[in-house]
Design a protein around this motif. Sequence first.
Motif, PDB file in Angstrom:
ATOM      1  N   SER A 162       0.822  -1.210   0.000  1.00 50.84           N
ATOM      2  CA  SER A 162       0.000   0.000   0.000  1.00 50.84           C
ATOM      3  C   SER A 162       0.854   1.258   0.000  1.00 50.84           C
ATOM      4  O   SER A 162       0.556   2.228  -0.708  1.00 50.84           O
ATOM      5  N   LEU A 163       1.918   1.257   0.807  1.00 49.19           N
ATOM      6  CA  LEU A 163       2.829   2.404   0.825  1.00 49.19           C
ATOM      7  C   LEU A 163       3.468   2.610  -0.551  1.00 49.19           C
ATOM      8  O   LEU A 163       3.647   3.745  -1.006  1.00 49.19           O
ATOM      9  N   ASN A 164       3.784   1.499  -1.208  1.00 47.56           N
ATOM     10  CA  ASN A 164       4.379   1.605  -2.539  1.00 47.56           C
ATOM     11  C   ASN A 164       3.374   2.130  -3.562  1.00 47.56           C
ATOM     12  O   ASN A 164       3.683   3.035  -4.345  1.00 47.56           O
ATOM     13  N   ILE A 165       2.155   1.579  -3.554  1.00 45.15           N
ATOM     14  CA  ILE A 165       1.128   1.996  -4.509  1.00 45.15           C
ATOM     15  C   ILE A 165       0.804   3.478  -4.351  1.00 45.15           C
ATOM     16  O   ILE A 165       0.585   4.193  -5.335  1.00 45.15           O
ATOM     17  N   ARG A 166       0.793   3.956  -3.120  1.00 48.09           N
ATOM     18  CA  ARG A 166       0.461   5.349  -2.860  1.00 48.09           C
ATOM     19  C   ARG A 166       1.683   6.279  -2.992  1.00 48.09           C
ATOM     20  O   ARG A 166       1.611   7.454  -2.670  1.00 48.09           O
ATOM     21  N   GLY A 167       2.798   5.730  -3.467  1.00 51.44           N
ATOM     22  CA  GLY A 167       3.967   6.555  -3.754  1.00 51.44           C
ATOM     23  C   GLY A 167       4.748   7.015  -2.542  1.00 51.44           C
ATOM     24  O   GLY A 167       5.580   7.933  -2.642  1.00 51.44           O
ATOM     25  N   ARG A 168       4.525   6.382  -1.390  1.00 54.38           N
ATOM     26  CA  ARG A 168       5.196   6.836  -0.171  1.00 54.38           C
ATOM     27  C   ARG A 168       6.665   6.429  -0.095  1.00 54.38           C
ATOM     28  O   ARG A 168       7.412   6.973   0.702  1.00 54.38           O
ATOM     29  N   PHE A 169       7.082   5.471  -0.934  1.00 49.85           N
ATOM     30  CA  PHE A 169       8.487   5.072  -0.948  1.00 49.85           C
ATOM     31  C   PHE A 169       9.312   5.911  -1.937  1.00 49.85           C
ATOM     32  O   PHE A 169      10.538   5.844  -1.928  1.00 49.85           O
ATOM     33  N   GLU A 170       8.644   6.657  -2.792  1.00 47.46           N
ATOM     34  CA  GLU A 170       9.356   7.414  -3.824  1.00 47.46           C
ATOM     35  C   GLU A 170      10.355   8.423  -3.249  1.00 47.46           C
ATOM     36  O   GLU A 170      11.502   8.492  -3.717  1.00 47.46           O
ATOM     37  N   PRO A 171       9.973   9.231  -2.237  1.00 39.26           N
ATOM     38  CA  PRO A 171      10.963  10.157  -1.661  1.00 39.26           C
ATOM     39  C   PRO A 171      12.175   9.438  -1.082  1.00 39.26           C
ATOM     40  O   PRO A 171      13.306   9.911  -1.187  1.00 39.26           O
ATOM     41  N   PHE A 172      11.925   8.268  -0.467  1.00 39.76           N
ATOM     42  CA  PHE A 172      13.015   7.473   0.092  1.00 39.76           C
ATOM     43  C   PHE A 172      13.970   7.024  -1.009  1.00 39.76           C
ATOM     44  O   PHE A 172      15.198   7.091  -0.853  1.00 39.76           O
ATOM     45  N   CYS A 173      13.409   6.583  -2.133  1.00 41.93           N
ATOM     46  CA  CYS A 173      14.235   6.117  -3.237  1.00 41.93           C
ATOM     47  C   CYS A 173      14.989   7.271  -3.900  1.00 41.93           C
ATOM     48  O   CYS A 173      16.099   7.091  -4.399  1.00 41.93           O
ATOM     49  N   GLU A 174      14.375   8.451  -3.907  1.00 40.95           N
ATOM     50  CA  GLU A 174      15.053   9.625  -4.468  1.00 40.95           C
ATOM     51  C   GLU A 174      16.278   9.995  -3.649  1.00 40.95           C
ATOM     52  O   GLU A 174      17.293  10.448  -4.188  1.00 40.95           O
ATOM     53  N   LEU A 175      16.191   9.803  -2.334  1.00 38.84           N
ATOM     54  CA  LEU A 175      17.332  10.083  -1.466  1.00 38.84           C
ATOM     55  C   LEU A 175      18.380   8.979  -1.532  1.00 38.84           C
ATOM     56  O   LEU A 175      19.544   9.195  -1.166  1.00 38.84           O
ATOM     57  N   ASN A 176      17.949   7.805  -1.961  1.00 38.12           N
ATOM     58  CA  ASN A 176      18.852   6.651  -2.044  1.00 38.12           C
ATOM     59  C   ASN A 176      18.741   6.038  -3.442  1.00 38.12           C
ATOM     60  O   ASN A 176      18.134   4.980  -3.618  1.00 38.12           O
ATOM     61  N   PRO A 177      19.294   6.692  -4.465  1.00 46.02           N
ATOM     62  CA  PRO A 177      19.115   6.242  -5.850  1.00 46.02           C
ATOM     63  C   PRO A 177      19.671   4.850  -6.132  1.00 46.02           C
ATOM     64  O   PRO A 177      19.296   4.233  -7.131  1.00 46.02           O
ATOM     65  N   GLU A 178      20.529   4.358  -5.263  1.00 46.77           N
ATOM     66  CA  GLU A 178      21.086   3.019  -5.478  1.00 46.77           C
ATOM     67  C   GLU A 178      20.101   1.918  -5.059  1.00 46.77           C
ATOM     68  O   GLU A 178      20.294   0.745  -5.362  1.00 46.77           O
ATOM     69  N   ILE A 179      19.044   2.333  -4.373  1.00 44.91           N
ATOM     70  CA  ILE A 179      18.061   1.371  -3.887  1.00 44.91           C
ATOM     71  C   ILE A 179      17.232   0.797  -5.040  1.00 44.91           C
ATOM     72  O   ILE A 179      16.736   1.535  -5.895  1.00 44.91           O
ATOM     73  N   GLN A 180      17.086  -0.518  -5.072  1.00 41.39           N
ATOM     74  CA  GLN A 180      16.158  -1.192  -5.980  1.00 41.39           C
ATOM     75  C   GLN A 180      14.929  -1.565  -5.157  1.00 41.39           C
ATOM     76  O   GLN A 180      14.977  -2.478  -4.333  1.00 41.39           O
ATOM     77  N   LEU A 181      13.846  -0.839  -5.372  1.00 37.80           N
ATOM     78  CA  LEU A 181      12.693  -0.953  -4.486  1.00 37.80           C
ATOM     79  C   LEU A 181      12.119  -2.366  -4.429  1.00 37.80           C
ATOM     80  O   LEU A 181      11.823  -2.880  -3.348  1.00 37.80           O
ATOM     81  N   GLU A 182      11.966  -2.994  -5.573  1.00 33.15           N
ATOM     82  CA  GLU A 182      11.382  -4.337  -5.584  1.00 33.15           C
ATOM     83  C   GLU A 182      12.251  -5.301  -4.776  1.00 33.15           C
ATOM     84  O   GLU A 182      11.746  -6.142  -4.028  1.00 33.15           O
ATOM     85  N   LYS A 183      13.569  -5.184  -4.921  1.00 34.48           N
ATOM     86  CA  LYS A 183      14.498  -6.027  -4.167  1.00 34.48           C
ATOM     87  C   LYS A 183      14.403  -5.719  -2.667  1.00 34.48           C
ATOM     88  O   LYS A 183      14.409  -6.629  -1.828  1.00 34.48           O
ATOM     89  N   LEU A 184      14.278  -4.443  -2.335  1.00 28.18           N
ATOM     90  CA  LEU A 184      14.177  -4.035  -0.938  1.00 28.18           C
ATOM     91  C   LEU A 184      12.909  -4.583  -0.286  1.00 28.18           C
ATOM     92  O   LEU A 184      12.935  -5.046   0.865  1.00 28.18           O
TER      93      LEU A 184
END
Length: 210
Positions: free
Chosen positions: A171-193
């Motif tokens: 739900s957090l992913n669908i609602r875009g709540r992880f996007e700011p986190f990924c922007e601060l950590n561009p090396e992060i692969q969200l699906e893997k995380l």
Amino acid sequence: MGILERKEREKLELKQRILEAAKEIFIKEGFDKASIRAIADKIEYSPATIYLHYKDKDELFYAVHELGFDKLSEMTRSVENIEDGFQQLRARGLIYLKFAFENPELYDLMFIKEAPMHALKKQEAGWDCGMHNFVALQKNLALCIEQGSILPANIDVLSMSIWSYVHGLVSLNIRGRFEPFCELNPEIQLEKLLGESLDFMLNLIKKKNE
């Protein structure tokens, strides 16, 4: 084929066209824009024709959300062949995440939008499609406990906790709540995380070798 049989087949075919049109418009434009009129225009029928099959928009989208559960069940069917309960549980969780990643709009309708639940209240019926998946999770957890791979616990509490955890990630992913986190950590692969987050949670209930 007799006249009655042909009419029944045509009725079912039209109902399927309505469902497919509703799903397509919902995925493309969202729930609010997926009006009965827009769906009717899509299949070149009048709105009155749709109301012959569905009482209202809530009931129609309850049927659409059932299509989502059919797809999820089809994806998870293969895990039933995994004899190791814990590995089956992990595979089930990864498929759940994969389904949500690939079908965010359907997931939203299945687990977040209120329309399907409104339809249930009007029908005074049970949430059969949702409970089917929940019961499958409970059976998987019971197998894990039987095989001694996870700590013994109340199945209802355990299944509700696991479902809520994974649903929270999705739900957090669908609602875009992880996007700011990924922007601060561009090396992060969200699906893997998210997969690693699932493993972290499952390891909390895993029974350690003494």
